[in-house]
Motif scaffolding. Sequence first.
Motif, mmCIF file in Angstrom:
data_model
loop_
_atom_site.group_PDB
_atom_site.id
_atom_site.type_symbol
_atom_site.label_atom_id
_atom_site.label_comp_id
_atom_site.label_asym_id
_atom_site.label_seq_id
_atom_site.Cartn_x
_atom_site.Cartn_y
_atom_site.Cartn_z
ATOM 1 N N PRO A 1 0.812 -1.231 0.000
ATOM 2 C CA PRO A 1 0.000 0.000 0.000
ATOM 3 C C PRO A 1 0.837 1.270 0.000
ATOM 4 N N LEU A 2 2.087 1.197 0.453
ATOM 5 C CA LEU A 2 2.940 2.387 0.465
ATOM 6 C C LEU A 2 3.476 2.681 -0.929
ATOM 7 N N ARG A 3 3.847 1.645 -1.657
ATOM 8 C CA ARG A 3 4.309 1.840 -3.027
ATOM 9 C C ARG A 3 3.195 2.403 -3.911
ATOM 10 N N ALA A 4 1.964 2.073 -3.567
ATOM 11 C CA ALA A 4 0.826 2.579 -4.345
ATOM 12 C C ALA A 4 0.667 4.087 -4.225
ATOM 13 N N LEU A 5 1.337 4.693 -3.241
ATOM 14 C CA LEU A 5 1.228 6.140 -3.045
ATOM 15 C C LEU A 5 2.200 6.926 -3.916
ATOM 16 N N PHE A 6 3.160 6.248 -4.531
ATOM 17 C CA PHE A 6 4.199 6.944 -5.284
ATOM 18 C C PHE A 6 3.658 7.905 -6.349
ATOM 19 N N ASN B 1 5.223 15.615 0.779
ATOM 20 C CA ASN B 1 5.103 14.181 1.046
ATOM 21 C C ASN B 1 5.475 13.860 2.493
ATOM 22 N N LEU B 2 4.452 13.558 3.290
ATOM 23 C CA LEU B 2 4.660 13.070 4.652
ATOM 24 C C LEU B 2 4.474 11.558 4.729
ATOM 25 N N ALA B 3 4.312 10.913 3.592
ATOM 26 C CA ALA B 3 4.008 9.485 3.563
ATOM 27 C C ALA B 3 5.242 8.613 3.440
ATOM 28 N N SER B 4 6.179 9.009 2.615
ATOM 29 C CA SER B 4 7.290 8.125 2.244
ATOM 30 C C SER B 4 8.487 8.317 3.163
ATOM 31 N N GLY B 5 9.153 7.203 3.481
ATOM 32 C CA GLY B 5 10.307 7.235 4.375
ATOM 33 C C GLY B 5 11.593 7.567 3.664
ATOM 34 N N HIS B 6 11.650 8.741 3.029
ATOM 35 C CA HIS B 6 12.832 9.171 2.281
ATOM 36 C C HIS B 6 13.473 10.360 2.974
ATOM 37 N N PRO B 7 14.782 10.341 3.197
ATOM 38 C CA PRO B 7 15.436 11.538 3.749
ATOM 39 C C PRO B 7 15.331 12.718 2.787
ATOM 40 N N SER B 8 15.310 13.911 3.343
ATOM 41 C CA SER B 8 15.290 15.112 2.515
ATOM 42 C C SER B 8 16.641 15.313 1.840
ATOM 43 N N ARG B 9 16.664 16.151 0.818
ATOM 44 C CA ARG B 9 17.896 16.375 0.057
ATOM 45 C C ARG B 9 19.045 16.880 0.927
ATOM 46 N N GLY C 1 -2.526 19.283 -1.511
ATOM 47 C CA GLY C 1 -1.082 19.293 -1.704
ATOM 48 C C GLY C 1 -0.265 18.677 -0.588
ATOM 49 N N VAL C 2 -0.847 17.738 0.176
ATOM 50 C CA VAL C 2 -0.086 17.036 1.199
ATOM 51 C C VAL C 2 -0.540 15.579 1.219
ATOM 52 N N MET C 3 0.381 14.671 1.438
ATOM 53 C CA MET C 3 0.013 13.264 1.479
ATOM 54 C C MET C 3 0.579 12.596 2.731
ATOM 55 N N TYR C 4 -0.170 11.589 3.212
ATOM 56 C CA TYR C 4 0.231 10.824 4.379
ATOM 57 C C TYR C 4 -0.028 9.351 4.097
ATOM 58 N N LEU D 1 -5.763 6.522 12.404
ATOM 59 C CA LEU D 1 -4.336 6.808 12.549
ATOM 60 C C LEU D 1 -3.708 7.079 11.184
ATOM 61 N N MET D 2 -2.620 7.794 11.192
ATOM 62 C CA MET D 2 -1.850 8.042 9.977
ATOM 63 C C MET D 2 -0.365 8.027 10.326
ATOM 64 N N ARG D 3 0.431 7.413 9.435
ATOM 65 C CA ARG D 3 1.878 7.476 9.628
ATOM 66 C C ARG D 3 2.406 8.698 8.907
ATOM 67 N N LEU D 4 3.161 9.498 9.644
ATOM 68 C CA LEU D 4 3.781 10.685 9.068
ATOM 69 C C LEU D 4 5.295 10.552 9.168
ATOM 70 N N CYS D 5 5.974 10.784 8.058
ATOM 71 C CA CYS D 5 7.430 10.802 8.024
ATOM 72 C C CYS D 5 7.865 12.259 8.113
ATOM 73 N N PHE D 6 8.581 12.610 9.151
ATOM 74 C CA PHE D 6 8.935 14.014 9.390
ATOM 75 C C PHE D 6 10.320 14.364 8.856
ATOM 76 N N VAL D 7 10.986 13.425 8.161
ATOM 77 C CA VAL D 7 12.366 13.680 7.765
ATOM 78 C C VAL D 7 12.519 14.025 6.287
ATOM 79 N N GLY D 8 11.468 13.909 5.503
ATOM 80 C CA GLY D 8 11.618 14.044 4.058
ATOM 81 C C GLY D 8 11.427 15.446 3.519
ATOM 82 N N LEU D 9 11.015 16.376 4.374
ATOM 83 C CA LEU D 9 10.754 17.743 3.930
ATOM 84 C C LEU D 9 11.760 18.701 4.553
#
Length: 389
Positions: free
Chosen positions: A16-21, A31-39, A342-345, A363-371
């Motif tokens: 279900p997470l890949r489906a958000l791409f 993007n608050l959904a994906s576990g990607h570090p910010s630039r 303009g925001v996704m979780y 509940l919602m998972r939020l990734c706080f490191v990608g922005l």
Amino acid sequence: MSITLNPFIASIPANPLRALFPFAARPGMLNLASGHPSRDAYDHEGLAEALTRAGADFPSWTYGPSAGDPLLLTVLQEHMVEVPAGHRLLVTSGAQQGIDLAIRTLAPPGSTILVPEPVYPAVLSACAAVGVRAVGYGAAASDTAMAGLAEALDAAPDARAVYALPTFGNPTGETLSQAQRLAMLALCAERMIAIIEDDPYRALWFRAPPPPSLMALAPQVPGAVVIHLGSLSKMISPGLRLGWAIAPDAIATPMQEARQASDLQPNSLAQRVALHYLRLGRLDAHVARVRGLYAARHDALVGRLAAAGFRVPPVDGGMFVFVGLPEGTVREGLFERAIAGGVMYAPGPAFALKPGNAAFADLMRLCFVGLSDADVPVAADRLIAALRG
């Protein structure tokens, strides 16, 4: 089509997470959904230097050992990991491959692996691909004796391993206490069941280091068996796709043979880039800087959401927080409104064992490191606006 597929492969659930791409690719999406570090959480200068040095190494361009580049194995032990006596260190293609290899090595088709619920969805895919059943267990912070795990173990006599993400977990961000870790080790040792410890976030603490890993604590519990998995993805670069597994010799050898049957070896060039990066001596300063970034972004996000009535659990590190909607929220259409704003979780039900389970609907998972620092409060405001319709 008349070709019959392997039923195990056919049963792999959609991630279900890949489906958000596709949503993340929309212009202006925060993007608050994906576990990607910010630039700005990458050491671009150090990585570029490491890549240049790796490019001059002949081993970067040829085959290598299935266990990993011997020089990288040595440097990992010098800088990052401690390998207990009677154990071996293997380089893996990220911690995800370590999960897959451990499950394939320990659990025959038709057996059971216990996983925490809410669960990291990719674990379910790894189980399904080899015909292993995933059964959930609870691990609430108040459950010092790990009674939820004991109950699940009693109900699953065919369980062959317990998967755990005990430090800054995904999706919850929670960390098991040392008492809980010792209780987990004791429960599994009593039943002669191995623990697969997924530990990719350990270095990303905010203000104080987390409790010792299950592997570090295992010598205190006679009979405890731990396969410890780590990753360079969260500290250096996810694009390298490099991690490691530490396992007892009797388990590490068949894990290595299973990986050889699958992809022969880790990527030679990526390993050399990691080797030279670690040799540059930049890791400690880089990780310290990243901890500061992540702590500030966590505080900015959850502070704004808590003020708006969201239920925010305490998180002491990692990348995620599992936030509850304010009481009385009408959640129907919330995800669609957020996307339009303009925001996704990542919706909570994405982390349930069974599709359609409404247990985590609030509940919602939020990734706080990608922005970036500037975008985090904007993303929070957009989420609050979507909540209010």
